[in-house]
Enzyme design. Structure first.
Site, mmCIF file in Angstrom:
data_model
loop_
_atom_site.group_PDB
_atom_site.id
_atom_site.type_symbol
_atom_site.label_atom_id
_atom_site.label_comp_id
_atom_site.label_asym_id
_atom_site.label_seq_id
_atom_site.Cartn_x
_atom_site.Cartn_y
_atom_site.Cartn_z
ATOM 1 C CG ASP A 218 -30.377 -44.916 -84.936
ATOM 2 O OD1 ASP A 218 -29.722 -44.022 -85.366
ATOM 3 O OD2 ASP A 218 -29.962 -45.882 -84.055
ATOM 4 C CD GLU A 252 -28.774 -43.967 -89.321
ATOM 5 O OE1 GLU A 252 -27.837 -43.282 -89.285
ATOM 6 O OE2 GLU A 252 -29.123 -44.695 -88.225
#
Length: 523
Positions: A218, A252
């Site tokens: 993330d 990401e």
């Protein structure tokens, strides 16, 4: 309990959202929000109780492995839950970003403040000796841990305030991208050798204990490159030691633009093995949900050369058309093609999934898409339950391809989208060209219409011609193919059985449809 359902869709790996123990509620009085997403972590070593136990997760991983399926974890390093507060700001309310130039590490509260942290050479000198001199965290704000939360985080080293940036909220540009608090979340000082070692220990532990097969990272672009340059090799080595030779790591790097250069930078500079292909997702939305020319997607494949490892590395990029943050492709269809009826909406969603499952990359399906879910937007509005939901804003959504709502259980293997995706997954598995083949764009234009690409079996050289029609009118054209591709078999749709001449084949594609034509293998 649902692995059979997932596997019957053609899925070979499961990416589980963050499962770590979370702070359940954050926010100022009257502005509280639940940690429904799993990204407000307090304990990096335990599964959140509302999901189960560590033993339950181990059972899931073992059951998936027994079926030949992989399990990828969604991990977070950039930030933790919001525990640290600043005395200069009201708790849980926005706090302005304070830069390194205006608030240097060796002065308290600004350039004219009292001298602190003598001898600290800045966080670009990432050695234990240098960071041992960073003992006073009051250079920008005066951070503190609220009473009762002094040991809120696990492992306990995460409760050391000096291991955070403490500069206020990111403004999403400049240095604040990596130093600012992500919407108030405690931003970890990943430049610190103590943090590097600690995070390697945490996530290496999940590999050791559970034997997971990869990590989705993330907010990867909000972490300094040096961290990833140390972390990635350590995880790959840990996986190899555990007997996992193909541990996949993908970051990401969120963007709403067709910007492969931004994505590729993080494979070249950060040395991330792969990144989620946000550029692909944007291009497919523009082409299929909207009305962009097909050249927008065609250009994307030319830019595969930008990635570390080039076009071959681009084969490992996870591609997607829906996700838990931006929202579902079906939602974009309704927003960008508001006059389309239900049949046309379903056709556009199918065409997007045809691109996802036949073009380069690793197709990533957002759970619920295969059941025709249509959210109201992104983030919380796109996180519907597949089991019967009690959320009114979900249950009033009109789904595609079914009369059900999200108030029902939605695990229907006869749903038209489930059956369609499963069919294409079988096609992809049976033809190496669709998984590993080189891509050659044959036709693209500046308006909606024909996009044709050839993909080639990496061993036999067999050509598969794939032609998409993103317009609402039928298209017919002569398309260049290899001169040895003379006879064709239709794998999907109607294909001409024979080339019109060496190097040319006629294709006809219905509105919002596609064909897949396999040339006879060379003898």
């Amino acid at each position: 309990k649902r692995l059979d359902y997932i596997q019957s869709l053609g899925v070979t790996a499961i990416w589980v959202g963050p499962i770590f123990k979370n702070k359940p509620v954050q926010g100022a009085p009257g502005q509280e929000s639940a940690g429904y997403h799993g990204y407000w972590i307090t304990d990096f070593t335990q599964v959140d109780p509302h999901l189960g136990t560590n033993a339950d997760f181990k059972a899931l991983v073992d059951a998936a492995h027994a079926r030949g399926m992989k399990v990828y974890m969604d991990i977070i390093i950039n930030h933790t839950a919001d525990v640290i507060k600043y005395r200069e700001c009201a708790p849980d309310l926005p706090c302005a970003y304070r830069s390194k130039a205006d608030y240097p590490f060796q002065r308290r509260g600004g350039v004219n403040g009292v001298a602190i942290n003598p001898g600290f050479q800045g966080d670009s000198v990432q050695t234990p000796d240098n960071f041992a001199r960073l003992t006073d965290p009051t250079y920008a704000y005066t951070p503190y841990l609220p009473k009762g939360e002094e040991h809120a985080k696990t492992p306990d080293w995460l409760n050391d305030i000096t291991l955070y940036h403490n500069r206020g909220d990111s403004v999403w540009t400049g240095e604040s991208v990596t130093y600012g608090d992500f919407s108030g979340l405690d931003d970890v000082a990943t430049e610190s050798p103590r943090v590097v070692a600690g995070m390697i220990d945490i996530f290496g532990g999940w590999i050791d204990r559970f034997g997971v097969d990869g990590f989705r990272i993330d907010t990867a672009k909000h972490v300094n490159p040096e961290f990833w340059q140390a972390f990635v090799p350590a995880m790959l080595a840990r996986a190899r030691a555990r007997g996992i030779p193909h541990f996949h790591i993908f970051g990401e790097v969120a963007t709403g633009d067709v910007d492969p250069a931004l994505l590729a930078e993080h494979t070249r500079v950060d040395k991330l093995p792969a990144v989620l292909d946000f550029a692909f997702a944007r291009a497919v939305v523009d082409l299929v949900a909207g009305h962009a020319g097909t050249s927008e997607l065609a250009r994307l494949f030319d830019d595969d050369a930008l990635y570390e490892g080039g076009a071959e590395a681009a084969l490992t990029l996870p591609t997607f058309v829906s996700n838990h943050d931006a929202g579902r492709f079906s939602t974009f269809v309704r927003q960008l093609s508001p006059t389309a009826d239900a049949a046309a909406q379903l056709a556009r969603v199918k065409l997007a999934y045809a691109m996802l499952l036949t073009l380069r990359g690793v197709p990533t399906i957002y759970a619920g898409d295969e059941q025709g879910f249509v959210g109201d937007g992104g983030d919380q509005d796109a996180r519907e339950d597949m089991f019967p939901s009690k959320v009114a804003s979900y249950n009033d959504n009109q789904l595609l391809g079914t009369s059900k709502t999200t108030a029902d259980a939605n695990f229907d293997r006869n749903h038209p989208l489930f059956a369609f995706i499963a069919e294409l997954a079988r096609l992809r598995i049976s033809h190496p060209a669709l998984r590993e083949g080189r891509t050659l764009v044959r036709v693209a234009g500046d308006k909606p219409g024909l996009l044709a690409v050839s993909r080639f079996d990496p061993v036999s050289g067999q050509e598969l011609l794939i032609a998409f029609n993103s317009s609402t009118a039928p298209v017919t054209a002569n398309v260049e193919v290899g001169t040895r591709s003379l006879d064709f078999t239709a794998l999907h749709g109607n294909c001409a059985p024979r080339a019109s001449a060496p190097g040319s084949v006629a294709v006809s594609v219905a509105p919002l449809d596609f064909i897949v034509c396999a040339a006879e293998k060379s003898k």
